[in-house]
Design an enzyme around this catalytic site. Structure first.
Site, PDB file in Angstrom:
ATOM      1  N   THR A  37      -7.214  -6.910   0.879  1.00 26.65           N
ATOM      2  CA  THR A  37      -7.865  -6.140  -0.220  1.00 26.65           C
ATOM      3  C   THR A  37      -8.603  -7.368  -0.877  1.00 26.65           C
ATOM      4  O   THR A  37      -8.481  -8.428  -0.350  1.00 26.65           O
ATOM      5  CB  THR A  37      -7.205  -5.714  -1.458  1.00 26.65           C
ATOM      6  OG1 THR A  37      -6.211  -6.704  -2.021  1.00 26.65           O
ATOM      7  CG2 THR A  37      -6.128  -4.661  -0.853  1.00 26.65           C
ATOM      8  N   ASP A  60      -2.421  -1.319   6.125  1.00 30.08           N
ATOM      9  CA  ASP A  60      -2.436  -0.671   4.860  1.00 30.08           C
ATOM     10  C   ASP A  60      -0.873  -0.209   4.940  1.00 30.08           C
ATOM     11  O   ASP A  60      -0.579   0.565   5.677  1.00 30.08           O
ATOM     12  CB  ASP A  60      -3.516   0.427   4.624  1.00 30.08           C
ATOM     13  CG  ASP A  60      -3.222   1.030   3.307  1.00 30.08           C
ATOM     14  OD1 ASP A  60      -2.262   0.866   2.623  1.00 30.08           O
ATOM     15  OD2 ASP A  60      -4.328   1.705   2.791  1.00 30.08           O
ATOM     16  N   ILE A  61      -0.180  -0.628   3.726  1.00 30.85           N
ATOM     17  CA  ILE A  61       1.176  -0.293   3.740  1.00 30.85           C
ATOM     18  C   ILE A  61       1.349   1.536   3.788  1.00 30.85           C
ATOM     19  O   ILE A  61       2.322   2.094   3.880  1.00 30.85           O
ATOM     20  CB  ILE A  61       2.120  -0.594   2.775  1.00 30.85           C
ATOM     21  CG1 ILE A  61       1.748  -0.691   1.168  1.00 30.85           C
ATOM     22  CG2 ILE A  61       2.272  -2.362   3.246  1.00 30.85           C
ATOM     23  CD1 ILE A  61       2.622  -1.245   0.254  1.00 30.85           C
ATOM     24  N   THR A 126       8.708  -6.839 -10.537  1.00 32.42           N
ATOM     25  CA  THR A 126       8.173  -7.767 -11.803  1.00 32.42           C
ATOM     26  C   THR A 126       8.920  -7.396 -13.085  1.00 32.42           C
ATOM     27  O   THR A 126       9.432  -6.274 -13.434  1.00 32.42           O
ATOM     28  CB  THR A 126       6.512  -7.326 -11.892  1.00 32.42           C
ATOM     29  OG1 THR A 126       6.336  -7.856 -13.139  1.00 32.42           O
ATOM     30  CG2 THR A 126       6.528  -5.850 -11.928  1.00 32.42           C
ATOM     31  N   ASP A 127       9.005  -8.620 -13.945  1.00 29.56           N
ATOM     32  CA  ASP A 127       9.688  -8.310 -15.086  1.00 29.56           C
ATOM     33  C   ASP A 127       8.774  -7.415 -16.004  1.00 29.56           C
ATOM     34  O   ASP A 127       9.436  -6.769 -17.069  1.00 29.56           O
ATOM     35  CB  ASP A 127       9.615  -9.699 -16.090  1.00 29.56           C
ATOM     36  CG  ASP A 127       8.349 -10.247 -16.285  1.00 29.56           C
ATOM     37  OD1 ASP A 127       7.137  -9.790 -15.842  1.00 29.56           O
ATOM     38  OD2 ASP A 127       8.359 -11.150 -17.030  1.00 29.56           O
ATOM     39  N   GLU A 128       7.614  -6.954 -15.591  1.00 34.93           N
ATOM     40  CA  GLU A 128       6.773  -5.937 -16.457  1.00 34.93           C
ATOM     41  C   GLU A 128       7.344  -4.625 -16.510  1.00 34.93           C
ATOM     42  O   GLU A 128       6.979  -3.723 -17.298  1.00 34.93           O
ATOM     43  CB  GLU A 128       5.155  -5.816 -16.225  1.00 34.93           C
ATOM     44  CG  GLU A 128       4.796  -7.533 -15.979  1.00 34.93           C
ATOM     45  CD  GLU A 128       3.175  -7.300 -16.016  1.00 34.93           C
ATOM     46  OE1 GLU A 128       2.520  -6.541 -16.479  1.00 34.93           O
ATOM     47  OE2 GLU A 128       2.763  -8.557 -15.745  1.00 34.93           O
ATOM     48  N   TYR A 150      -0.254  -0.699 -14.132  1.00 30.65           N
ATOM     49  CA  TYR A 150       0.353  -1.610 -13.133  1.00 30.65           C
ATOM     50  C   TYR A 150       1.854  -1.556 -13.153  1.00 30.65           C
ATOM     51  O   TYR A 150       2.757  -1.336 -12.375  1.00 30.65           O
ATOM     52  CB  TYR A 150      -0.071  -2.929 -13.358  1.00 30.65           C
ATOM     53  CG  TYR A 150       0.865  -4.063 -12.468  1.00 30.65           C
ATOM     54  CD1 TYR A 150       0.804  -4.045 -11.330  1.00 30.65           C
ATOM     55  CD2 TYR A 150       1.391  -5.012 -13.364  1.00 30.65           C
ATOM     56  CE1 TYR A 150       1.648  -5.214 -10.538  1.00 30.65           C
ATOM     57  CE2 TYR A 150       2.398  -5.912 -12.639  1.00 30.65           C
ATOM     58  CZ  TYR A 150       2.331  -5.960 -11.438  1.00 30.65           C
ATOM     59  OH  TYR A 150       3.009  -7.093 -10.750  1.00 30.65           O
ATOM     60  N   ALA A 151       2.420  -1.784 -14.555  1.00 29.61           N
ATOM     61  CA  ALA A 151       3.932  -1.995 -14.790  1.00 29.61           C
ATOM     62  C   ALA A 151       4.556  -0.390 -14.329  1.00 29.61           C
ATOM     63  O   ALA A 151       5.569  -0.533 -13.422  1.00 29.61           O
ATOM     64  CB  ALA A 151       4.260  -2.277 -16.024  1.00 29.61           C
ATOM     65  N   LYS A 154       4.600  -0.015 -10.650  1.00 32.03           N
ATOM     66  CA  LYS A 154       5.708  -0.937  -9.975  1.00 32.03           C
ATOM     67  C   LYS A 154       7.002  -0.326 -10.209  1.00 32.03           C
ATOM     68  O   LYS A 154       7.765  -0.264  -9.194  1.00 32.03           O
ATOM     69  CB  LYS A 154       5.595  -2.408 -10.508  1.00 32.03           C
ATOM     70  CG  LYS A 154       4.494  -3.119 -10.106  1.00 32.03           C
ATOM     71  CD  LYS A 154       4.527  -3.530  -8.446  1.00 32.03           C
ATOM     72  CE  LYS A 154       5.404  -4.554  -8.191  1.00 32.03           C
ATOM     73  NZ  LYS A 154       5.380  -5.011  -6.733  1.00 32.03           N
ATOM     74  N   LYS A 189      -6.004 -13.821 -12.838  1.00 30.86           N
ATOM     75  CA  LYS A 189      -5.132 -14.160 -13.581  1.00 30.86           C
ATOM     76  C   LYS A 189      -5.156 -15.494 -14.772  1.00 30.86           C
ATOM     77  O   LYS A 189      -6.072 -16.182 -14.476  1.00 30.86           O
ATOM     78  CB  LYS A 189      -3.663 -14.344 -12.811  1.00 30.86           C
ATOM     79  CG  LYS A 189      -3.563 -13.467 -11.824  1.00 30.86           C
ATOM     80  CD  LYS A 189      -2.746 -12.082 -12.205  1.00 30.86           C
ATOM     81  CE  LYS A 189      -2.744 -10.853 -11.283  1.00 30.86           C
ATOM     82  NZ  LYS A 189      -2.262 -11.109  -9.850  1.00 30.86           N
ATOM     83  N   TYR A 207      -7.254 -13.324 -25.239  1.00 32.62           N
ATOM     84  CA  TYR A 207      -7.004 -12.141 -25.863  1.00 32.62           C
ATOM     85  C   TYR A 207      -6.287 -12.233 -27.059  1.00 32.62           C
ATOM     86  O   TYR A 207      -5.419 -12.757 -27.152  1.00 32.62           O
ATOM     87  CB  TYR A 207      -6.019 -11.051 -24.732  1.00 32.62           C
ATOM     88  CG  TYR A 207      -6.972 -10.785 -23.601  1.00 32.62           C
ATOM     89  CD1 TYR A 207      -8.335 -10.559 -23.276  1.00 32.62           C
ATOM     90  CD2 TYR A 207      -6.080 -10.455 -22.339  1.00 32.62           C
ATOM     91  CE1 TYR A 207      -8.803 -10.320 -22.025  1.00 32.62           C
ATOM     92  CE2 TYR A 207      -6.678 -10.080 -21.218  1.00 32.62           C
ATOM     93  CZ  TYR A 207      -8.026 -10.110 -20.983  1.00 32.62           C
ATOM     94  OH  TYR A 207      -8.528  -9.888 -19.765  1.00 32.62           O
ATOM     95  N   ARG A 214       4.879 -15.397 -22.704  1.00 34.55           N
ATOM     96  CA  ARG A 214       5.188 -14.961 -21.176  1.00 34.55           C
ATOM     97  C   ARG A 214       5.974 -15.957 -20.623  1.00 34.55           C
ATOM     98  O   ARG A 214       6.011 -17.147 -21.064  1.00 34.55           O
ATOM     99  CB  ARG A 214       3.808 -15.079 -20.222  1.00 34.55           C
ATOM    100  CG  ARG A 214       2.903 -13.926 -20.567  1.00 34.55           C
ATOM    101  CD  ARG A 214       3.566 -12.615 -20.127  1.00 34.55           C
ATOM    102  NE  ARG A 214       2.342 -11.607 -20.400  1.00 34.55           N
ATOM    103  CZ  ARG A 214       2.332 -10.667 -21.460  1.00 34.55           C
ATOM    104  NH1 ARG A 214       3.088 -11.003 -22.674  1.00 34.55           N
ATOM    105  NH2 ARG A 214       1.568  -9.772 -21.602  1.00 34.55           N
TER     106      ARG A 214
END
Ligand code: NAD
Ligand code: TYD
Length: 341
Positions: A37, A60-61, A126-128, A150-151, A154, A189, A207, A214
């Site tokens: 991607t 692609d998975i 992820t920690d998210e 996103y979180a 995941k 990022k 932001y 973090r």
């Protein structure tokens, strides 16, 4: 364990893991499977191009046939799934690809791995998934409270991993990493974006008040955390991989600017990210108990990262063209011309 499929390893952390595995375990065959991607980049894998125990397959998975063929052709016995859409801001703008890869893709990988008889399946998370942590530290048994698309995607992928372990007895393990930084990170990022913008004397769009927290983890430490869980993690368990290095965003940016040698006046407070989590922080005693320890400290790792972007303009200037500029405009043009909230 002999033939390991590492998905998403043309990206930032996966490529560091592939480079590390190829060099550390010459008796394993490392087969990278990646869709390429916008975030996938074969330049991340050139250091191992000529190694006899490395192969690359584009795919692609979420493409069941491609996954099935690859598992069979390379007689895969182990899967490490890094493949994901990984950027929170893009998940706010366009969540579709996140559901495709982080939820459906994980399901297809699990289902085909089960049918093929894969031994260990490691899901990189992820920690998210824990959401905003006002105080204290997330432990592996905490409830998921994801706040961004996103979180949430995941978390959905992780829950499917759990279900395949419980329902089908698959040998699964999960890692939950904290904010990772280092060479070869796509310049969307915080750190790679701000380092490369600062090198060009551009304003840095911080932001909100910049007081979000973090927990920063150097990519090489993330990679050895995944290795520890792959070899010594208990089946069905999840492990936090933490930097134990909490910093306010604004302090990270100031430290970075000092290293780049640019003024703090480049920092521009811009309107906040929607649904922005204030703090992530994890406890990682469980990972330490299986023998992992961090090897890098933040100031040295940040200095090394800044040096890498300074010395490797060829890598990031090529990325910051074309579609990247469209994304940048969509994400930042209005913000940079607005006053902060
Ligand atoms: P990245 O965005 O740099 O790379 C993702 C890679 O996955 C790319 O090479 C991309 O081409 C590939 N990919 C995307 N969709 C695919 C698909 N459908 N099929 C096959 N390949 C596909 O991501 P990263 O920062 O290296 O993150 C890797 C993993 O680590 C992700 O699962 C992410 O959720 C997790 N993680 C990242 C961080 C972080 O700070 N970057 C922290 C914790 C966990
Ligand atoms: P990011 O690198 O996107 O990681 P994550 O959102 O997954 O933690 O962002 C890290 C922090 O930096 C996060 O609090 C959002 C903030 N940030 C900015 O202030 N400006 C930016 O342009 C970006 C990309 C991030």
């Amino acid at each position: 364990m002999k033939n390991i499929l590492v998905t998403g390893a043309a990206g930032f952390i996966g490529s560091a893991f592939a480079r590390y595995m190829v060099n550390t375990y010459p008796h394993y065959n490392i087969i990278v499977f990646d869709k390429l991607t916008y975030a996938g980049n074969l330049n991340n894998l050139t250091p191992i191009d000529d190694e006899p125990n490395y192969r690359f397959v584009r795919g692609d998975i979420a493409d069941r046939d491609a996954v099935r063929r690859t598992l069979a052709e390379y007689q895969i016995d182990t899967v490490v799934n890094f493949a994901a859409e990984s950027h929170v801001d893009r998940s706010i703008l366009q969540p579709d690809a996140f559901i495709h890869t982080d939820v459906v893709g994980v399901y297809i990988m699990l289902d085909e791995s089960k049918k093929h008889g894969v031994g260990r399946f490691l899901q990189v998370s992820t920690d998210e998934v824990y959401g905003d942590v006002e105080s204290g530290y997330s432990v592996e048994t905490d409830t998921f409270l994801p706040n961004s698309p996103y979180a949430a995607s995941k978390a959905g992928g992780e829950l499917m991993v759990r279900a395949y372990h419980v329902t089908h007895g698959m040998d699964t393990v999960i890692t939950r990493g904290s904010n990772t930084f280092g060479p070869y990170q796509y310049p969307e990022k915080l750190l790679p974006l701000f380092i490369t913008e600062a090198l060009d004397d551009k304003p840095l769009p911080l932001y909100g008040d910049g007081l979000q927290v973090r927990d920063w983890l150097y990519v090489e430490d993330h990679v050895t955390g995944v290795d520890a869980v792959l070899h010594r993690g208990e089946s069905g368990e999840a492990y936090n991989v933490a930097g134990e290095n909490e910093l306010h965003n604004i302090d990270v940016v100031k430290q970075m600017l000092a290293l780049v040698g640019k003024p703090e006046s480049l920092i521009k407070h811009v309107p906040d990210r929607e649904g922005h989590d204030r703090r992530y922080a994890m406890n990682c005693d469980k990972l330490r108990a299986i023998g992992w320890e961090r090897r890098y400290n933040f100031p040295d790792a940040l200095a090394e990262t800044v040096r890498w972007y300074h010395d490797n303009e060829w890598w990031w200037r090529e990325i910051k063209t074309g579609d990247y500029l469209d994304y940048f405009k969509q994400q930042y043009a209005a913000r940079l011309s607005a006053d902060a909230d």
